[in-house]
Design a protein around this motif. Sequence first.
Motif, short mmCIF file in Angstrom:
data_model
loop_
_atom_site.label_atom_id
_atom_site.label_comp_id
_atom_site.label_asym_id
_atom_site.label_seq_id
_atom_site.Cartn_x
_atom_site.Cartn_y
_atom_site.Cartn_z
N MET A 88 51.53 76.09 -86.97
CA MET A 88 52.02 74.90 -87.66
C MET A 88 50.98 73.78 -87.60
SD MET A 88 55.96 74.69 -86.31
CE MET A 88 56.24 73.17 -87.20
N PRO A 89 50.93 72.92 -88.62
CA PRO A 89 49.97 71.81 -88.61
C PRO A 89 50.39 70.65 -87.73
CG PRO A 89 51.29 71.75 -90.60
CD PRO A 89 51.66 73.02 -89.88
N LEU A 90 51.57 70.77 -87.11
CA LEU A 90 52.04 69.70 -86.21
C LEU A 90 52.72 70.34 -85.00
CD1 LEU A 90 55.43 68.29 -87.36
CD2 LEU A 90 54.29 70.05 -88.68
N LYS A 91 52.83 69.56 -83.94
CA LYS A 91 53.46 70.07 -82.72
C LYS A 91 54.98 70.11 -82.93
CE LYS A 91 53.65 69.32 -77.74
NZ LYS A 91 53.21 68.45 -76.61
N PRO A 92 55.62 71.27 -82.69
CA PRO A 92 57.07 71.37 -82.91
C PRO A 92 57.85 70.48 -81.94
CG PRO A 92 56.26 73.33 -81.80
CD PRO A 92 55.06 72.54 -82.22
N ASP A 93 58.83 69.75 -82.51
CA ASP A 93 59.67 68.90 -81.66
C ASP A 93 60.98 69.61 -81.36
OD1 ASP A 93 61.07 68.79 -84.01
OD2 ASP A 93 60.69 66.67 -84.40
N ALA A 94 61.91 68.89 -80.74
CA ALA A 94 63.18 69.50 -80.33
C ALA A 94 63.97 70.05 -81.50
CB ALA A 94 64.01 68.47 -79.56
N SER A 95 63.98 69.33 -82.63
CA SER A 95 64.76 69.79 -83.78
C SER A 95 64.22 71.11 -84.34
CB SER A 95 64.78 68.72 -84.88
OG SER A 95 63.47 68.45 -85.35
N ILE A 96 62.90 71.26 -84.31
CA ILE A 96 62.29 72.51 -84.80
C ILE A 96 62.60 73.67 -83.85
CG2 ILE A 96 60.10 73.68 -85.26
CD1 ILE A 96 59.04 70.98 -86.29
N TRP A 97 62.43 73.42 -82.54
CA TRP A 97 62.77 74.47 -81.58
C TRP A 97 64.26 74.83 -81.66
CZ3 TRP A 97 59.18 77.39 -79.93
CH2 TRP A 97 57.93 76.91 -79.54
N GLY A 98 65.10 73.81 -81.82
CA GLY A 98 66.54 74.05 -81.91
C GLY A 98 66.91 74.87 -83.14
N ALA A 99 66.28 74.56 -84.27
CA ALA A 99 66.55 75.31 -85.50
C ALA A 99 66.11 76.77 -85.34
CB ALA A 99 65.82 74.67 -86.67
N LEU A 100 64.94 76.97 -84.72
CA LEU A 100 64.45 78.33 -84.49
C LEU A 100 65.39 79.09 -83.55
CD1 LEU A 100 62.36 80.56 -84.79
CD2 LEU A 100 60.99 79.44 -83.01
N LEU A 101 65.87 78.42 -82.51
CA LEU A 101 66.77 79.06 -81.55
C LEU A 101 68.08 79.46 -82.23
CD1 LEU A 101 67.35 80.02 -78.72
CD2 LEU A 101 68.01 77.69 -78.11
N SER A 102 68.62 78.58 -83.07
CA SER A 102 69.86 78.89 -83.79
C SER A 102 69.67 80.10 -84.71
CB SER A 102 70.31 77.68 -84.60
OG SER A 102 70.70 76.62 -83.76
N ALA A 103 68.51 80.14 -85.36
CA ALA A 103 68.21 81.27 -86.26
C ALA A 103 68.08 82.57 -85.46
CB ALA A 103 66.93 80.99 -87.03
N CYS A 104 67.46 82.49 -84.29
CA CYS A 104 67.32 83.69 -83.44
C CYS A 104 68.68 84.23 -83.02
CB CYS A 104 66.50 83.35 -82.19
SG CYS A 104 64.74 83.10 -82.50
N ARG A 105 69.58 83.31 -82.65
CA ARG A 105 70.93 83.73 -82.24
C ARG A 105 71.66 84.39 -83.41
NH1 ARG A 105 74.92 80.00 -79.53
NH2 ARG A 105 75.74 82.02 -78.92
N ALA A 106 71.53 83.80 -84.59
CA ALA A 106 72.23 84.33 -85.77
C ALA A 106 71.73 85.72 -86.14
CB ALA A 106 72.07 83.38 -86.94
N CYS A 107 70.42 85.96 -85.93
CA CYS A 107 69.82 87.24 -86.32
C CYS A 107 69.72 88.24 -85.17
CB CYS A 107 68.42 87.00 -86.90
SG CYS A 107 68.41 85.97 -88.36
N GLY A 108 70.13 87.82 -83.97
CA GLY A 108 70.09 88.73 -82.83
C GLY A 108 68.71 88.93 -82.22
N GLU A 109 67.80 87.99 -82.47
CA GLU A 109 66.44 88.09 -81.93
C GLU A 109 66.42 87.55 -80.50
OE1 GLU A 109 63.79 89.43 -83.02
OE2 GLU A 109 64.18 89.81 -85.14
N THR A 110 66.92 88.33 -79.55
CA THR A 110 67.12 87.83 -78.19
C THR A 110 65.81 87.56 -77.45
OG1 THR A 110 67.33 90.12 -77.42
CG2 THR A 110 69.36 88.94 -77.95
N LYS A 111 64.80 88.35 -77.68
CA LYS A 111 63.54 88.16 -76.96
C LYS A 111 62.89 86.83 -77.36
CE LYS A 111 62.37 93.00 -76.03
NZ LYS A 111 61.38 94.09 -76.23
N ILE A 112 62.85 86.57 -78.67
CA ILE A 112 62.27 85.30 -79.13
C ILE A 112 63.15 84.14 -78.68
CG2 ILE A 112 61.60 83.94 -81.16
CD1 ILE A 112 61.02 86.56 -82.61
N ALA A 113 64.48 84.34 -78.75
CA ALA A 113 65.43 83.29 -78.35
C ALA A 113 65.20 82.88 -76.89
CB ALA A 113 66.86 83.77 -78.54
N GLU A 114 64.92 83.85 -76.04
CA GLU A 114 64.68 83.55 -74.63
C GLU A 114 63.42 82.71 -74.46
OE1 GLU A 114 64.56 85.84 -70.30
OE2 GLU A 114 64.65 87.00 -72.16
#
Length: 210
Positions: free
Chosen positions: A1-27
Motif C-alpha cells: 500500500m502507498p500509505l501505512k494502514p490504520d485501525a480502520s483498514i486493519w479492522g476491515a481486513l479482519l472482518s473480511a477474513c472472518r467472513a471468508c474463513g481466512e483464519t491464518k490471516i485473521a490471526e
Amino acid sequence: MPLKPDASIWGALLSACRACGETKIAERVSQHIMELELDDPGYYVLASNVFAALGKWDQVKSIRKSIVARGLKKEPGRSWIEMGNKVFAFGSAEKFSEHYQEIRNFLDELAALMSKEGYAANVQYALHDIEEDEKRDWLCGHSERLAIAFGLLKTDPGTPLQVMKNLRVCRDCHTWTKFTSKLMKREILVRDANRFHLFRDGSCSCGDYW
C-alpha cells in the motif's frame, strides 16, 4: 500500500477474513491490531472474537485484561422490538424479564423444529471457554433471538417483525433467523450495527455477506 494502514483498514481486513474463513490471516491481523494500542474497544473485541473462534483462550484472556487495564468497556448486546406503540428491550443472556421463561420455552420448541429442517447451532460463535451444551444455551440468549421470539409470541401469525440491535449480528444468529423466517412464515427486518437484514422465506437480503 502507498500509505501505512490504520485501525480502520486493519479492522476491515479482519472482518473480511472472518467472513471468508481466512483464519491464518485473521490471526496475523489481530496481532497487528493489538500492537496499535487503540482507544476503541471494538477493535479489541473483534480481535478477541477471532482468537475465541480459534479456541486460543489464553490470547482471549490477555486481550480482555488489556481492555480493562486501558479503562475501556465493551458495549453489551441489546435489541429492541416495537409492538403496539411500545418498545420492548432485551439484553444478551438477560434472565430478569418477566417474559424470559416463556421466551426460552418457545425457543426450545423452535429449536426442535429447526433441527428437523437441518439447523445446527454453530458454537464457534459462542465466544466463551465453556462446554458445548453451555455454548448452545449461550447462543439462545443473544438479544436479537429473545426479541424475535417475543415478537413471534405476541403478534398475530403473518405479522412482519422489526428488530434493532446495537451490535453486529453473529453468523449463527443470522442463520437462525433465516430458518425462523421460513418455519414461522414471517418477514423479519433486523437492523444491526452494519446494515439492514430483511429475512424472508429462509433467505436474507444481504446474501449472507455483511
